[in-house]
Design an enzyme around this catalytic site. Structure first.
Site, PDB file in Angstrom:
ATOM      1  N   THR B  26      44.070  29.463  32.433  1.00  0.00           N
ATOM      2  CA  THR B  26      43.285  30.603  32.135  1.00  0.00           C
ATOM      3  C   THR B  26      43.054  30.799  30.517  1.00  0.00           C
ATOM      4  O   THR B  26      44.083  30.396  30.025  1.00  0.00           O
ATOM      5  CB  THR B  26      44.170  31.897  32.711  1.00  0.00           C
ATOM      6  OG1 THR B  26      43.100  32.912  32.601  1.00  0.00           O
ATOM      7  CG2 THR B  26      45.287  32.219  31.947  1.00  0.00           C
ATOM      8  N   CYS B  32      46.523  40.656  28.138  1.00  0.00           N
ATOM      9  CA  CYS B  32      46.678  40.519  29.498  1.00  0.00           C
ATOM     10  C   CYS B  32      48.005  39.434  29.401  1.00  0.00           C
ATOM     11  O   CYS B  32      48.207  38.721  28.481  1.00  0.00           O
ATOM     12  CB  CYS B  32      45.359  39.546  30.057  1.00  0.00           C
ATOM     13  SG  CYS B  32      43.984  40.556  30.126  1.00  0.00           S
ATOM     14  N   HIS B  49      46.028  36.127  36.300  1.00  0.00           N
ATOM     15  CA  HIS B  49      45.614  36.684  35.000  1.00  0.00           C
ATOM     16  C   HIS B  49      45.699  38.232  34.806  1.00  0.00           C
ATOM     17  O   HIS B  49      44.752  38.622  35.553  1.00  0.00           O
ATOM     18  CB  HIS B  49      44.233  36.111  34.613  1.00  0.00           C
ATOM     19  CG  HIS B  49      43.856  36.320  33.374  1.00  0.00           C
ATOM     20  ND1 HIS B  49      43.312  35.540  32.310  1.00  0.00           N
ATOM     21  CD2 HIS B  49      43.972  37.869  32.662  1.00  0.00           C
ATOM     22  CE1 HIS B  49      43.006  36.201  31.286  1.00  0.00           C
ATOM     23  NE2 HIS B  49      43.024  37.644  30.963  1.00  0.00           N
TER      24      HIS B  49
END
Lengths: 197, 165
Positions: B26, B32, B49
């Site tokens: 990711t 995040c 994520h």
């Protein structure tokens, strides 16, 4: 959408004029795009989530809150510093504190002229917070502007304008991401009927 | 970080799994959190994520479970268990949760990174999954990828280069 584009146009027009005065050179701008985009695609607009960008971020407070980003490539940012304040940033590597501060101030001036014309046009109070600067991956930076939207869905509406100066490539981009509740207010202030809500 | 291998991408507010070989990746984590779960016996790696700490604040119609720490972690665990993973073998690693812009005030949104991290830890404890490595906080973005064959998590950032854990 056309109304939002016009709002973006007026703001960006003023910012382009301010930039052109600062540089003492003509600055063109592209017609703003207003788009409802999935989160993933927003960072694609600056070359991908991992693309290194310099971003000046301001939170917009007042009647129609939102997030405003002024995004530059590192080269464009260094070019601006050279031409505007006579600094000579290293070609590789990060900006030092003075350079960051100067760039923040340039971003502040542009964002301020962008916002004040939006405020005039919509008769809504919009004031910027102190600007913050980051030089990092576009995805990491822009995701910050999407958090409010994250609570509602996986798309965000943004007004995107690109500046061009002479033959230089993309000189900078404005991203205005109004908070989800701000659209209805912007529309109402301009006398556009809002069907839902 | 072998480029010829197959790559499974995990988007923002998304989760996925990969087994045997290849990497799961990711990109551009800011506030995040990228959370991974791994079963070494099956060479099974899962990654989420996570964007927000809690689904309590969700106002969306159809809830995207992968978006919130409290719903993404159980969903990821379920996916691994369906593929035959054993709850006792699964270990977690995570990275991200930074504060990209550090300035004073403006409330809870500013602290979303640390809150994502706290919320992930709380949920892991509830699910009885040990957190064996983390690289969280700071004020910079990260791209992470896990090698399914080894369970090693690679973390790349602009300022600090590549770490592995």
């Amino acid at each position: 959408m056309d109304v939002l584009r016009e709002v973006g146009n007026i703001g960006a027009g003023n910012a382009a004029t301010a930039l052109s005065r600062l540089l003492n050179k003509p600055v063109d701008m592209a017609v703003p795009k207003v788009q409802l985009l999935p989160f993933e695609e927003i960072s694609e607009m600056v070359g991908g989530a991992e693309q290194i960008v310099i971003a000046i971020f301001l939170r917009v407070e007042g009647d129609a809150p939102g997030n405003l980003f002024f995004i530059l490539s590192p080269d464009a940012a260094k070019g601006l510093l050279k031409r505007l304040v006579g600094m000579h940033p290293e070609t590789d590597g990060f900006l030092n504190e003075m350079e960051q501060s100067a760039l923040c101030e340039i971003g502040n001036i542009l964002a301020g002229s962008y916002l004040s014309s939006l405020a005039d046009f919509t008769k809504l109070a919009m004031s910027p917070t102190v600007p913050a600067l980051a030089m990092d991956m576009a995805g990491a930076i822009l995701s910050y502007g999407l958090l409010q939207f994250g609570q509602m869905g996986d798309d965000a509406l943004l007004i995107d304008t690109t500046f061009l100066e002479g033959n230089h490539e993309v000189e900078g981009q404005f991203f205005l991401i109004p908070d989800p509740d701000s659209f209805a207010k912007i529309f109402r202030s301009l006398g556009v009927p809002v069907d839902h809500d | 970080m072998i480029e010829e291998q197959s790559v499974v991408k995990v988007g923002m507010a998304d989760l996925n799994v990969i087994q045997h070989s290849g990497v799961i990746r990711t990109v551009g984590l800011g506030s995040c959190v990228g959370l991974t779960m791994y079963d070494s016996q099956l060479n099974l790696a899962g990654m989420a994520h996570v964007m927000l700490p809690s689904s309590d604040i969700a106002r969306e119609g159809q809830l995207n479970t992968a978006k919130y720490a409290d719903t993404a972690l159980p969903a990821l665990l379920d996916k691994l268990l369906q593929l035959g993973a054993s709850p006792s073998r699964i270990v977690a690693k995570m990275a991200g949760g930074s504060q990209m812009f550090a300035f004073a005030g403006t409330g809870d949104t500013m602290r979303i990174g640390p809150r994502n991290v706290e919320s992930c830890k709380l949920k892991l404890a509830e699910l009885h999954i040990p957190l064996i490595a983390e690289d969280t906080g700071g004020n910079y973005g990260r791209t992470i990828e896990m090698d399914a064959s080894t369970g090693i998590l690679y973390i790349r950032s602009v300022q600090t280069g590549v770490k592995e854990m």
